[in-house]
Design an enzyme around this catalytic site. Structure first.
Site, PDB file in Angstrom:
ATOM      1  N   ARG A  48       0.815  -1.200   0.000  1.00 55.52           N
ATOM      2  CA  ARG A  48       0.000   0.000   0.000  1.00 55.52           C
ATOM      3  C   ARG A  48       0.851   1.252   0.000  1.00 55.52           C
ATOM      4  O   ARG A  48       0.371   2.318  -0.311  1.00 55.52           O
ATOM      5  CB  ARG A  48      -0.908   0.022   1.226  1.00 55.52           C
ATOM      6  N   ASN A 119      -0.039 -15.117   6.051  1.00 55.75           N
ATOM      7  CA  ASN A 119       1.039 -14.760   5.129  1.00 55.75           C
ATOM      8  C   ASN A 119       1.252 -15.842   4.070  1.00 55.75           C
ATOM      9  O   ASN A 119       1.096 -17.021   4.337  1.00 55.75           O
ATOM     10  CB  ASN A 119       2.337 -14.528   5.905  1.00 55.75           C
ATOM     11  N   ASP A 121       4.196 -15.897   2.420  1.00 56.88           N
ATOM     12  CA  ASP A 121       5.636 -15.837   2.130  1.00 56.88           C
ATOM     13  C   ASP A 121       6.421 -17.080   2.508  1.00 56.88           C
ATOM     14  O   ASP A 121       7.614 -17.185   2.204  1.00 56.88           O
ATOM     15  CB  ASP A 121       6.240 -14.595   2.789  1.00 56.88           C
ATOM     16  N   HIS A 138      -4.485 -18.153   3.913  1.00 59.06           N
ATOM     17  CA  HIS A 138      -4.678 -17.508   2.610  1.00 59.06           C
ATOM     18  C   HIS A 138      -3.819 -18.172   1.543  1.00 59.06           C
ATOM     19  O   HIS A 138      -3.519 -17.577   0.519  1.00 59.06           O
ATOM     20  CB  HIS A 138      -4.364 -16.009   2.714  1.00 59.06           C
TER      21      HIS A 138
END
Ligand code: ZN
Length: 381
Positions: A48, A119, A121, A138
């Protein structure tokens, strides 16, 4: 947190109380819930923030809006932006934080019941937390499959495609292949629902680095039993944590918080040693190779060149389109302003990843979504 309310289980309603509870062997099973805030210190880019190169890079990819990169319908039409992003984020480029190592330490101590992470990652895995202890709510880059026939796709080939920025296709039906990251409009993995009962069974709940703004993940801490302590290690109070008599708040950044907690438990040296073992090997090996700085400079030069290239391509593309189809483009056509995701009045499906009504990517990348009408503030991370 109303500190005047006496705890029912803890001796004191603070960090020491939690540490004592752990040291006394009362936290035999622990559930941990985390979000992007545990990965920001690893350098995982914050989408963002207009200051990050990644955001600017995305803007140059002609996305109608930033979240389109995680929109399954958009992906079907145009998978390239997602693969550009995947190239930036693919596991192996970032080192786990000491907070990731702390979760590993809980596992080594035999008390990690389950880690719920938002996350994608894979840094928990890289810190050594076993896959069967992790619910990647997710999704993640750990697996990939065809979006049409759902066939699994080989990891090694995926890695090659992402490195080369080419688009993988299903060997069976030639459909598009994507990592099993949950896109907007897609259902959460069944593992999330299969393990949703675990917070209720745990002796302790640790919540770290999340704004708890995305459902259904956000409701997990509420599932902890009354009378079982919960600790929030976060920049700000979220999700009603602090409202129960055995809730403890440790406000600030996650790495500082877990160091304090580990120290109070008598684990700090062990934790630092675990984390030290996650350091990239190149840094430890002297040799005639390029120095770390030189490698970094190479990497920056490469990225800059790639960004310039996308910028030029993008400009070229725009000019070409505008030049050939002037009458079809409205005068005020702007990629940022006219195609915001429609969130008003959208139904809430508990098993589907919710679109953030404020249009940010906090569900994936940011710890503390602050755009709930109070204004943006990104400089204090
Ligand atoms: Zn297929």
């Amino acid at each position: 947190m109303d500190e005047s309310v006496p705890p029912t289980v803890l001796t004191t309603r603070n960090l020491d109380g939690i540490a004592e509870y752990i040291r006394d062997g009362k936290a035999r099973t622990i559930t941990v819930m985390v979000g992007a805030g545990i990965s920001t210190s690893a350098g995982i880019p914050d989408f963002r923030s207009p200051d990050t190169g990644l955001y600017a890079n995305l803007a140059r990819l002609d996305l109608p809006y930033a979240e389109a990169v995680f929109d399954i319908d958009y992906f079907r039409e145009k998978p390239e932006p997602f693969y550009t992003l995947a190239h930036e984020l693919y596991p192996g480029k970032y080192r786990p934080t000491i907070t990731h190592s702390f979760i590993r330490l809980l596992h080594d101590k035999g008390s990690l019941l389950k880690l719920f992470t938002q996350n994608i990652d894979c840094l928990e895995r890289e810190a050594g937390v076993p896959g069967d202890k992790i619910v990647e709510a997710h999704g993640s880059f750990a697996r990939q499959s065809c979006i049409e026939c759902k066939s699994a796709y080989p990891q090694e080939e995926m890695r090659e495609h992402i490195e080369a920025r080419t688009i993988p296709r299903c060997h069976g039906c030639n459909g598009l292949v994507k990592p099993e990251i949950v896109f907007f409009g897609e259902a959460l993995p069944s593992a999330f629902f299969d393990n949703r009962h675990l917070p209720e069974e745990a002796d302790l709940c640790i919540v770290m680095g999340t704004s708890l703004s995305v459902q259904p993940f956000a409701s997990l801490p509420q599932l902890a039993q009354q009378g079982k302590p919960r600790i929030l290690i976060n920049q700000e109070v979220v999700g009603g944590l602090g409202s129960r008599p055995d809730d403890v708040l440790l406000l600030g950044d996650c790495d500082t918080g877990v160091r304090k907690l580990a120290k109070a438990c008598g684990w700090l040296e062990e934790l630092e040693a675990l984390w030290a073992a996650t350091a990239p090997k190149e840094a430890a090996e002297p040799g005639p190779e390029k120095t770390k700085d030189e490698k970094l400079e190479d990497e920056i030069n490469k990225l800059t060149a790639e960004i310039d290239e996308s910028l030029n391509l993008s400009k070229w593309h725009q000019e070409k389109v505008r030049g050939s189809l002037p009458s079809l483009l409205p005068k005020n056509s702007s990629p940022e302003s006219d195609q915001q995701p429609n969130s008003s009045g959208s139904p809430s499906f508990d098993n589907v990843l919710h679109h953030d009504p404020n249009g940010n990517l906090g569900h994936v990348f940011l710890a503390n979504a602050r755009d709930d009408g109070k204004g943006k503030k990104d400089s204090d991370e």
